[in-house]
Design an enzyme around this catalytic site. Structure first.
Site, PDB file in Angstrom:
ATOM      1  N   LYS A  37       3.620  -8.265  11.243  1.00  8.71           N
ATOM      2  CA  LYS A  37       2.791  -8.628   9.814  1.00  8.71           C
ATOM      3  C   LYS A  37       3.141  -9.807   9.375  1.00  8.71           C
ATOM      4  O   LYS A  37       4.354 -10.416   9.084  1.00  8.71           O
ATOM      5  CB  LYS A  37       3.347  -7.365   8.856  1.00  8.71           C
ATOM      6  CG  LYS A  37       2.410  -7.214   7.636  1.00  8.71           C
ATOM      7  CD  LYS A  37       2.669  -5.944   7.075  1.00  8.71           C
ATOM      8  CE  LYS A  37       2.013  -5.832   5.556  1.00  8.71           C
ATOM      9  NZ  LYS A  37       1.968  -4.430   5.095  1.00  8.71           N
ATOM     10  N   ARG A  47      -2.115   2.695  13.596  1.00  4.16           N
ATOM     11  CA  ARG A  47      -1.023   2.310  14.367  1.00  4.16           C
ATOM     12  C   ARG A  47      -1.049   2.119  15.661  1.00  4.16           C
ATOM     13  O   ARG A  47      -1.561   3.163  16.125  1.00  4.16           O
ATOM     14  CB  ARG A  47       0.296   3.136  13.790  1.00  4.16           C
ATOM     15  CG  ARG A  47       0.561   3.257  12.460  1.00  4.16           C
ATOM     16  CD  ARG A  47       1.883   4.017  12.084  1.00  4.16           C
ATOM     17  NE  ARG A  47       2.243   3.931  10.599  1.00  4.16           N
ATOM     18  CZ  ARG A  47       3.316   4.327  10.186  1.00  4.16           C
ATOM     19  NH1 ARG A  47       4.008   5.190  10.968  1.00  4.16           N
ATOM     20  NH2 ARG A  47       3.599   4.376   8.888  1.00  4.16           N
ATOM     21  N   ARG A  50       0.905  -1.132   0.029  1.00  2.00           N
ATOM     22  CA  ARG A  50      -0.090   0.010   0.013  1.00  2.00           C
ATOM     23  C   ARG A  50       0.830   1.231   0.101  1.00  2.00           C
ATOM     24  O   ARG A  50       2.070   1.247   0.468  1.00  2.00           O
ATOM     25  CB  ARG A  50      -0.792  -0.128   1.469  1.00  2.00           C
ATOM     26  CG  ARG A  50      -2.019  -0.991   1.187  1.00  2.00           C
ATOM     27  CD  ARG A  50      -2.900  -0.798   2.486  1.00  2.00           C
ATOM     28  NE  ARG A  50      -3.862   0.321   2.295  1.00  2.00           N
ATOM     29  CZ  ARG A  50      -3.806   1.458   3.441  1.00  2.00           C
ATOM     30  NH1 ARG A  50      -3.117   1.260   4.510  1.00  2.00           N
ATOM     31  NH2 ARG A  50      -4.554   2.531   3.221  1.00  2.00           N
TER      32      ARG A  50
END
Length: 332
Positions: A189, A325, A124
Site C-alpha cells: 500500500k 483481497r 476506510r
C-alpha cells in the site's frame, strides 16, 4: 501544540547542525535547557535528534515542511483559479473531519486542508491512518455538486485514476489501483483514499476527498500499520520529488478531476482506472461483513462497481460494501 516546539522544528528542519549557543540565544533558553528542550520536542514530534560534540544539534533526516505560498506558486493559472482556500495545520485530528466541519459552515469548492501530522487520521471502515509528523502527505479537498449524493458512487475511481496517472508521471514505474480506493506499488500500500459525502437526498451535496500518501516514512514510524506498505521514496529513489511540489502536482490533477466529474461523471476516467487495475484476471476474495465470496476479478462496470466471476456467474459489488483481497497473499 507548543508554538516554541514547532519553531524549534522549523529551525532544525534543514538537517544541518545548529549550535546550542545559537539556539539558546534565539529561543530565550539557558544553555543547560537547550538539550532537554530539544529532546522533549523531538520525542513529541517523533523525530530522530542527533547531538554532535562541538557542532550542535541536527535532525537525522531533513524535513521539507509544507508551505502555502510555494504550493500556490507551483500551480497553473487554472489550478489557482479552482483553489479557493488552502489551510495548513502543524497538528490536527483529521483533515477530513476538519473539512467536513468547514463544509457544513459553507466553505466553497476548492477548499483544501493539509496537515503535518494527524492524531486521529482515518482510513476506510473506521481504520486508523498512521500519520507521523512531516514525512507523509495528509490532504483533504472539498468540492460541491448540484446533484444528489447517489451520483458520486464512482468518484473514488475517478480520483484514484488521476492520482495514479499523476504519480506515474514522476518518471518511474507507477502505482496500481486496488478497487475501490487504494494505490499500491508492488502489491504494497502506497496511498489510500477516504471519500465522505453529505447533502440533501435530491441535491445539492458536497464531497470531501481525503488522501493519505506515504512519502518518506521509516519502518519505525510505520510499525503500527497492520499490512504491507511502501513509500514514494522507495518507489522513486533519487528521483524523489519535494513535498510542496508534489502537493501542487496532485492538487492540480484533483481539482481538474473533481470539476470534470461534475460535468461528465465517471465515464472519462474509466479507461484510465482500468489501465492501472492491480488484480484484473486474478483470483480474489471479497469480504462483506462476515461473508467471504471468492471469484476472479473481472474489472469494473460503467458505474464503477466491481465485477466478479463466481461459480454463480458474473456478480457486481458496489463501493463501500466490500473489501478486495488477493487469495494468494496477505491482506493489502
Amino acid at each position: 501544540m507548543d508554538e516554541r516546539q514547532l519553531a524549534l522544528i522549523r529551525r532544525l528542519a534543514d538537517g544541518r547542525s545548529h549550535s546550542g549557543e545559537a539556539i539558546a540565544r534565539e529561543f530565550g533558553l539557558t544553555r543547560a535547557a537547550v538539550w532537554k528542550t530539544l529532546r522533549k520536542t523531538a520525542e513529541a514530534f517523533g523525530l530522530d535528534l542527533i547531538s554532535e560534540r562541538g557542532r550542535g544539534y541536527r535532525l537525522a533526516t531533513p524535513l521539507e515542511l509544507l508551505d502555502a505560498e510555494r504550493i500556490r506558486e507551483a500551480l497553473s493559472d487554472a489550478g489557482r483559479a479552482r483553489l479557493s482556500r488552502l489551510d495548513i495545520h502543524p497538528l490536527i485530528g483529521s483533515t477530513n473531519s476538519e473539512l467536513m466541519r468547514l463544509a457544513a459552515e459553507g466553505a466553497p469548492s476548492g477548499s483544501v486542508c493539509l496537515a503535518e501530522r494527524q492524531t486521529a487520521g482515518r482510513g476506510r471502515r473506521g481504520r486508523e491512518w498512521v500519520s507521523p509528523f512531516g514525512v507523509n502527505l495528509y490532504l483533504s479537498l472539498l468540492w460541491r455538486y448540484p446533484f444528489a449524493p447517489s451520483n458520486l458512487g464512482g468518484a473514488s475511481l475517478a480520483v484514484g485514476a488521476v492520482l495514479a496517472d499523476a504519480l506515474n508521471g514522476l518518471g518511474t514505474e507507477g502505482p496500481a489501483l486496488k478497487w475501490p480506493n487504494d494505490l499500491l506499488w508492488r502489491r504494497r500500500k502506497l496511498a489510500g483514499l477516504l471519500l465522505e459525502v453529505a447533502g440533501e437526498s435530491q441535491g445539492p451535496c458536497h464531497l470531501v476527498v481525503g488522501l493519505g500518501l506515504n512519502l518518506r516514512m521509516t519502518a519505525g514510524q510505520g510499525s503500527a500499520i497492520d499490512q504491507p506498505w511502501t513509500s514514494l521514496e522507495t518507489m522513486l529513489g533519487t528521483a524523489m520529488i519535494g513535498r510542496n511540489a508534489l502537493v501542487a502536482r496532485l492538487l492540480e490533477a484533483l481539482l481538474e478531476a473533481l470539476d470534470r466529474y461534475g460535468r461528465e461523471g465517471l465515464s472519462p476516467f474509466l479507461t484510465r482506472w482500468r489501465a492501472h487495475d492491480a488484480y484484473l484476471g486474478e483470483p480474489v476474495r471479497l469480504l462483506i461483513g462476515e461473508r467471504v465470496i471468492e471469484g476472479v476479478h473481472a474489472g469494473v462496470g460503467e458505474d464503477g462497481s466491481l465485477l466478479l466471476e463466481t461459480s454463480e456467474g458474473c456478480r457486481t459489488f458496489q463501493a463501500g460494501e466490500v473489501s478486495l483481497r488477493p487469495v494468494s497473499t496477505q491482506a493489502q
